[in-house]
Design an enzyme around this catalytic site. Structure first.
Site, short mmCIF file in Angstrom:
data_model
loop_
_atom_site.label_atom_id
_atom_site.label_comp_id
_atom_site.label_asym_id
_atom_site.label_seq_id
_atom_site.Cartn_x
_atom_site.Cartn_y
_atom_site.Cartn_z
N HIS A 16 22.66 -28.81 -33.26
CA HIS A 16 22.71 -30.43 -33.22
C HIS A 16 21.48 -30.79 -32.67
CE1 HIS A 16 24.66 -34.22 -33.54
NE2 HIS A 16 24.59 -34.39 -32.43
N HIS B 263 21.97 -39.67 -31.10
CA HIS B 263 22.05 -38.62 -32.08
C HIS B 263 22.85 -38.98 -33.26
CE1 HIS B 263 26.35 -37.24 -30.48
NE2 HIS B 263 25.71 -38.32 -29.93
N CYS C 283 21.25 -34.69 -38.80
CA CYS C 283 20.76 -34.91 -37.32
C CYS C 283 19.36 -34.60 -37.22
CB CYS C 283 21.72 -34.30 -36.54
SG CYS C 283 21.82 -32.62 -36.56
#
Length: 243
Positions: free
Chosen positions: A72, A84, A174
């Site tokens: 991530h 994010h 992401c």
């Protein structure tokens, strides 16, 4: 009589001095105890705070957190805040920012993936790390072809996109978000690795025989029909031609 009064004054003086000493000793002991509790609290917070590889993050730094199946990514905004991108179905269902800003459950995340909807949100560094013990800082700087923008510009680009945003697991995730903010070019090494793996499976001739065998089994189990016969022919043929 004078001696008795002198004796009583001395005793009272000694008693008051003892009480003063006792109070000062108790105060010192209490201060030591508070200091020890404060140190223990700071040590606990330090342990809970995720460690950053490559030094403490600065505003505009690219952060990545290794997870079980994926990594991530986020952009550090300073003041312990991270922007994010994460899949979320809630922006489609409501405009209540209080609900949207709450912690995203797995159900919200999965439905967001299926509906191809995400949100760029600002969370604390601890919430972004999600229990991970370490955070990598600016690691793609070594592999990206384009140089990174100045950190302040990177942070402003990330802040500009806060809110609801289209999502794609392979083509707009992401990692695409953070690389676009930092380098001006959306790219995902995770997507590239997945495509390389898929390509190797397709080019492996054993997949042709495996798909053909599964097709024959489906015909035996469900009978000769267009829904079983056509895939049995077309899938192995496509894999053969692609290989």
């Amino acid at each position: 009589m004078l001696q008795l009064l002198t004796f009583l004054v001395e005793k009272l003086s000694l008693l008051s001095n003892f009480r003063l000493f006792e109070c000062s000793w108790l105060d010192a002991e209490k201060q030591d105890e508070q200091k020890e509790q404060k140190e223990q609290k700071e040590q606990k917070e330090q342990k809970e705070r995720p460690a950053q590889r490559g030094g403490p993050p600065r505003r505009g730094d690219l952060l990545e957190v290794p997870r079980t199946l994926f990594t991530h990514f986020g952009i550090y905004l300073g003041d312990n805040k991270v922007a994010h991108m994460i899949p979320d179905i809630l922006p489609v269902l409501t405009t209540d920012q209080r609900l949207i800003g709450s912690v995203i459950s797995n159900k919200r995340l999965i439905l967001g993936c299926m509906y191809k909807c995400a949100t760029v949100r600002v969370d604390t560094l601890e919430d972004f790390a999600y229990g991970c013990s370490s955070i990598l800082v600016n690691r793609p700087d070594k592999t990206m072809k384009k140089p990174a923008f100045p950190n302040e510009e990177v942070a402003k680009r990330a802040e500009k996109h806060v809110g609801s945003i289209p999502y794609s697991l392979l083509w707009n995730n992401c990692e695409h978000f953070v690389t676009f903010c930092r380098y001006g070019h959306a790219a995902s090494r995770q997507t590239e690795k997945f495509c390389e793996c898929l390509k190797s499976i397709i080019r492996d001739q054993r997949s042709v025989f495996a798909s053909g065998l599964l097709g024959m089994i489906s015909i035996v189990c469900f009978g000769m029909a267009a829904s079983t016969t056509l895939p049995t022919i077309l899938i192995p043929f496509t894999l053969w031609m692609a290989g």
